[in-house]
Motif scaffolding. Sequence first.
Motif, PDB file in Angstrom:
ATOM      1  N   MET A   1       0.851  -1.190   0.000  1.00 24.89           N
ATOM      2  CA  MET A   1       0.000   0.000   0.000  1.00 24.89           C
ATOM      3  C   MET A   1       0.888   1.241   0.000  1.00 24.89           C
ATOM      4  N   TYR A   2       0.605   2.181  -0.913  1.00 21.93           N
ATOM      5  CA  TYR A   2       1.333   3.445  -1.004  1.00 21.93           C
ATOM      6  C   TYR A   2       0.366   4.586  -0.693  1.00 21.93           C
ATOM      7  N   LEU A   3       0.824   5.539   0.133  1.00 24.07           N
ATOM      8  CA  LEU A   3       0.033   6.728   0.435  1.00 24.07           C
ATOM      9  C   LEU A   3       0.399   7.827  -0.551  1.00 24.07           C
ATOM     10  N   HIS A   4      -0.633   8.499  -1.118  1.00 28.36           N
ATOM     11  CA  HIS A   4      -0.390   9.592  -2.062  1.00 28.36           C
ATOM     12  C   HIS A   4      -0.635  10.959  -1.427  1.00 28.36           C
ATOM     13  N   ARG A   5      -1.792  11.117  -0.765  1.00 29.13           N
ATOM     14  CA  ARG A   5      -2.117  12.454  -0.257  1.00 29.13           C
ATOM     15  C   ARG A   5      -3.027  12.311   0.957  1.00 29.13           C
ATOM     16  N   LEU A   6      -2.766  13.146   1.977  1.00 30.97           N
ATOM     17  CA  LEU A   6      -3.595  13.203   3.179  1.00 30.97           C
ATOM     18  C   LEU A   6      -4.092  14.632   3.340  1.00 30.97           C
ATOM     19  N   GLU A   7      -5.392  14.760   3.589  1.00 35.14           N
ATOM     20  CA  GLU A   7      -5.979  16.079   3.829  1.00 35.14           C
ATOM     21  C   GLU A   7      -6.878  15.973   5.053  1.00 35.14           C
ATOM     22  N   LEU A   8      -6.723  16.936   5.979  1.00 29.53           N
ATOM     23  CA  LEU A   8      -7.549  16.903   7.185  1.00 29.53           C
ATOM     24  C   LEU A   8      -7.903  18.329   7.574  1.00 29.53           C
ATOM     25  N   ARG A   9      -8.999  18.435   8.343  1.00 30.70           N
ATOM     26  CA  ARG A   9      -9.452  19.754   8.791  1.00 30.70           C
ATOM     27  C   ARG A   9     -10.171  19.585  10.121  1.00 30.70           C
ATOM     28  N   ALA A  10      -9.904  20.529  11.031  1.00 32.47           N
ATOM     29  CA  ALA A  10     -10.534  20.535  12.354  1.00 32.47           C
ATOM     30  C   ALA A  10     -10.296  19.218  13.073  1.00 32.47           C
ATOM     31  N   ILE A  11      -9.080  18.690  12.956  1.00 36.08           N
ATOM     32  CA  ILE A  11      -8.698  17.422  13.570  1.00 36.08           C
ATOM     33  C   ILE A  11      -7.572  17.695  14.566  1.00 36.08           C
ATOM     34  N   GLY A  12      -7.763  17.286  15.820  1.00 32.84           N
ATOM     35  CA  GLY A  12      -6.713  17.444  16.819  1.00 32.84           C
ATOM     36  C   GLY A  12      -6.291  18.889  16.975  1.00 32.84           C
ATOM     37  N   PRO A  13      -4.998  19.167  16.921  1.00 35.61           N
ATOM     38  CA  PRO A  13      -4.538  20.553  17.075  1.00 35.61           C
ATOM     39  C   PRO A  13      -4.630  21.362  15.779  1.00 35.61           C
ATOM     40  N   TYR A  14      -5.126  20.766  14.691  1.00 39.79           N
ATOM     41  CA  TYR A  14      -5.142  21.446  13.385  1.00 39.79           C
ATOM     42  C   TYR A  14      -6.523  22.018  13.139  1.00 39.79           C
ATOM     43  N   ALA A  15      -6.644  23.355  13.307  1.00 39.75           N
ATOM     44  CA  ALA A  15      -7.949  23.994  13.121  1.00 39.75           C
ATOM     45  C   ALA A  15      -8.248  24.203  11.645  1.00 39.75           C
ATOM     46  N   ASP A  16      -7.214  24.505  10.859  1.00 37.49           N
ATOM     47  CA  ASP A  16      -7.417  24.778   9.438  1.00 37.49           C
ATOM     48  C   ASP A  16      -7.155  23.515   8.618  1.00 37.49           C
ATOM     49  N   THR A  17      -7.319  23.662   7.311  1.00 38.59           N
ATOM     50  CA  THR A  17      -7.095  22.536   6.402  1.00 38.59           C
ATOM     51  C   THR A  17      -5.600  22.273   6.250  1.00 38.59           C
ATOM     52  N   VAL A  18      -5.213  21.013   6.384  1.00 42.41           N
ATOM     53  CA  VAL A  18      -3.817  20.599   6.238  1.00 42.41           C
ATOM     54  C   VAL A  18      -3.751  19.572   5.113  1.00 42.41           C
ATOM     55  N   THR A  19      -2.866  19.779   4.159  1.00 42.99           N
ATOM     56  CA  THR A  19      -2.692  18.850   3.036  1.00 42.99           C
ATOM     57  C   THR A  19      -1.231  18.405   2.999  1.00 42.99           C
TER      58      THR A  19
ATOM     59  N   SER B   1       3.158  18.586  19.804  1.00 44.83           N
ATOM     60  CA  SER B   1       2.732  19.521  18.762  1.00 44.83           C
ATOM     61  C   SER B   1       1.714  18.916  17.805  1.00 44.83           C
ATOM     62  N   GLY B   2       1.595  17.573  17.745  1.00 41.12           N
ATOM     63  CA  GLY B   2       0.594  16.967  16.871  1.00 41.12           C
ATOM     64  C   GLY B   2       1.165  16.037  15.820  1.00 41.12           C
ATOM     65  N   LYS B   3       2.396  15.528  16.028  1.00 33.16           N
ATOM     66  CA  LYS B   3       2.975  14.607  15.038  1.00 33.16           C
ATOM     67  C   LYS B   3       2.162  13.305  14.985  1.00 33.16           C
ATOM     68  N   SER B   4       1.886  12.753  16.147  1.00 32.02           N
ATOM     69  CA  SER B   4       1.158  11.480  16.180  1.00 32.02           C
ATOM     70  C   SER B   4      -0.263  11.633  15.659  1.00 32.02           C
ATOM     71  N   THR B   5      -0.805  12.864  15.706  1.00 36.33           N
ATOM     72  CA  THR B   5      -2.161  13.080  15.188  1.00 36.33           C
ATOM     73  C   THR B   5      -2.216  12.784  13.695  1.00 36.33           C
ATOM     74  N   ILE B   6      -1.125  13.092  12.969  1.00 37.69           N
ATOM     75  CA  ILE B   6      -1.103  12.791  11.536  1.00 37.69           C
ATOM     76  C   ILE B   6      -1.151  11.287  11.315  1.00 37.69           C
ATOM     77  N   ILE B   7      -0.405  10.524  12.135  1.00 37.98           N
ATOM     78  CA  ILE B   7      -0.480   9.061  12.037  1.00 37.98           C
ATOM     79  C   ILE B   7      -1.886   8.585  12.394  1.00 37.98           C
ATOM     80  N   ASP B   8      -2.479   9.161  13.449  1.00 34.72           N
ATOM     81  CA  ASP B   8      -3.848   8.807  13.828  1.00 34.72           C
ATOM     82  C   ASP B   8      -4.819   9.103  12.679  1.00 34.72           C
ATOM     83  N   ALA B   9      -4.581  10.216  11.961  1.00 38.12           N
ATOM     84  CA  ALA B   9      -5.474  10.577  10.863  1.00 38.12           C
ATOM     85  C   ALA B   9      -5.414   9.535   9.753  1.00 38.12           C
TER      86      ALA B   9
END
Length: 996
Positions: free
Chosen positions: A1-19, A39-47
């Motif tokens: 499995m290969y990851l291409h793109r992650l986009e999240l918004r209003a998740i954890g410490p990230y209030a705005d859209t993160v791509t 700071s929220g590194k593990s939140t990206i893995i959780d996402a």
Amino acid sequence: MYLHRLELRAIGPYADTVTIDFAALAASGVFLLEGPTGSGKSTIIDAVVFALYGGLAGSDASSDRLHSQHADPSVEPYVELVFETGAGVFRVRRTPQYDRPKQRGSGTVKQQASAQLVRLASPTDPAGEPLSARIPEVGAEVVRIVGLDRAQLLQTVVLPQGEFARFLRSPGEDRRKLLQSLFGTQVYDRTAEELAARRRAVLAEVEGADARVRDALARFSEAAGVESAAESDVPGTVDHLGAAASAAEAARVEAATTATTASEQETLLRARAAAVGRRRELLARRATLEQQTESVEAARRRLDRSARAARVVGFADSLDAARDRAAAARADAATLRERHGLDHEHDVEGLADRLRTAADAERHLVDTASRLDARATALDAARADRAALDERLADLQRQLADRPADRLALVARATDAAALAAGATGAAHEVERLAGLQRERDALAVATAQVSVAEQTVVAARTAAESALGIERDLRDRRIAGLAGELGAALADGTPCPVCGAVEHPAPAAPQDDHPTAEAIDAAAERARRAEQTLADAAADLRVAQAEHRRLTESVGALDDADLAAAVERAAAAVQAARAAADLVSGLDRELTAHDETTRALERTRNDVDTRRAVLATSIDADAERLEHDLGAVRAAVERLTALPVPGSPELPDTAGIAVAVRTVDSAVAVLQSIARADAAVEQDDRVVADRAVEVDAALEEHGFTDVVEARAALLDESTEHALRRTVEDATTAWGIVDAGLAEPAVLAAADDMDTDFDLDAAAADRAGAAAVLDEATRAAVTATDRAAAARRCAADLAAAVRARDETSVRSRAVVRLADVANGATAVNPSGITLGTYVLMRRFEDVVAAANDRLRNMLAGRFTLETSDERESGSRARRTGLALAVHDHTTETVRDPRSLSGGETFTVSLCLALGLADVVQAEAGGVSLGTLFVDEGFGTLDPEALDGVLVQLSRLTAGGRQVGIVSHVDELKQRIPERIAVRRTASGASRVTTTV
């Protein structure tokens, strides 16, 4: 499995859209996800894990922390991930459950979680093919596409903080569960369970077969009449019972022969005695009949004469009846003719045919005449209906003439309203544009302040960096200047000089008091590097803030607050007016539709009335013409019928109706027909009288009588005839019985035994004795035969049960042994390891071998992993064969994995996880593990160990794998250029900066 793109918004410490573009980050194979702790590194893995499976990476993590506390509560949180497997490219989007403000009133309402899965033609495909929008279906489909569930992913693809070391430290039973799910070896456990079930089944079959043998043997003992028989005694017992049955049958046959002979002898004597008695009786009856012969013959002669006379009298009675009928018919015919004034000269049949023909020709007009009055009344009513339809048609024409003008007025009003409503979309867009412009004006003020702060930060960072560089240069210059003193201090007599090689040092230079050391210079260089990094980060932040400021300035332009407020007010008024016009257009459209429907209804009614009027006019003219024609036809028919000569009735008046005229003619025809029938009856009766007279003469001559009077005298009355006939019949029957009885063979043979005396009592006694002997012999023979037959049947059943028991026993041995081996029965499998565990042991050995392949190049080759089929130390669980130990080559001892230090545990666990991923990718159904995340643990490594770990991770990227390292270790920042930097903002939220 290969990851291409992650986009999240209003998740954890990230209030705005993160791509995050993982494809670009992983171009070189390894990328770094770095930032301060919390700071929220593990939140990206959780996402990433949440997007795939709807859960988080940590085993004890709660999904409640997904919805950001820093975002606007009305903003929908979501995570969207684009990934690729052998099955294709997919986009999965999930929103967690969260509380949003109510649209009306205060308070919040719970918004349920959602999920969407889309197949994409390429990673940049914006649309794609939707696969499912139901959470359970999306979860099952993701597991099918990826080939791993969440637990397997956390052991092979995403190695979260503190999680991937669990496999190293867990007991064998936990490893067995994970390996079983990864390698799909449940089939071997199911095979062992199936073999165990078959073992129980065949053992039950063996027990059942034994029980059937015991039951068959018991039934044989009961049938053979013995208390208990062994299997070996059965053939001898069957033979003995067969011999006894044969002997009893022979005795029964002999007794039956004797009894038959005695019975036949008795029967013969009784038949001869009965024949002698019957012969004496028949001879006596014949003598009596011979004395009555004369009187019987006289009665027979009287009966014959009476029968002949009865036939003659019957013909005579028929002649008398025919003469009476002929006289009555002649009188009836004369009466009819006299009543209707017709003599014998009139041709009544011809007159009847003439009258009937004339009436039939006019009969069809009777029904026509009966309906003339009703038709005239209906014609008058139709003329009245036509007049009413004329008035209705004129009224409808007047109403339709006014409709076009009314419609034209409605169309004009609708056109004007539609023109006003057409600007609704443009006005709404203008409102949205102005609202966005207002938000950007607000953001511009914030961006201006951020630029000012960033500029100050850059100035301070630049000053600090220049100062640090100056200090470093000064220290280096001073050290270079004082190198002579440093070398001189290191010289000793007899030791060669490193510069000139001399062993004598007459005037060595002395070091200065403030000569800098190498450690001081390295520390100054580190401080300068950090200052430069801080300056670079500050400069990057300034460029981002300036770019955002420029974009907002260009977007807002020179519009001031007053102009913006006026424009907003004008746009809102335009929207309100357009919406009111749209409502008016809808109402006018409904009115116009109703108007057209009414017009079409009036037109349909007008056309219907016009059609009915035309049809009615045509029908009135045709009905009037047919009525006049039918009146003339009825009058002409009446005139023709009144002109006919009707016998026995007065002439019809000219005013008589057609029905009366037809009935009068029909009555005359009926009278003439009755007269014709009376004349025919007279002729028929005369012919019958002549025929009966001829029959009487023939009967007198045939039966020997001179006249009818003589015949009547020879008739017998009923009682006399019955008595004579009974006398003759009784005599005839008695003679027949006597003659038949004397002709019987036994009676004829009895003539020789008339004087013989028969001893019937002795014969009966002999027959009864023989019968008693036969009954006893029969009972004995039946009993012996039944017992022998039952014994043979039970012996056959016993033989079949013994054969079935032997076959079942032979068949069960292989099943029982195979089941015991597969389920670890120590009697046949001393190791006690089951089939499923054995397969997992082989896979586990592959995993350990792959882990050791990497571990040899780390930690100076100090450790290797070893497997064991013993129980883990301190564990009371069963032997799984999956125990794990660490071989320490420095001390040549075997250690428990839990005794390793933090850095050692991290390194060994990482190698074990990578080995597990390699084996899974190679053997677990072709699962592709193209992306790997390692979360923290690098801070426990020294530089040398860190080098070894990075070398192994680089080996993974050489095969096309993507490796993401989550860490805050500074050493990794220097070694890995591709990175995702996570930083806290002043508001407490976090922002992401990607460096490719």
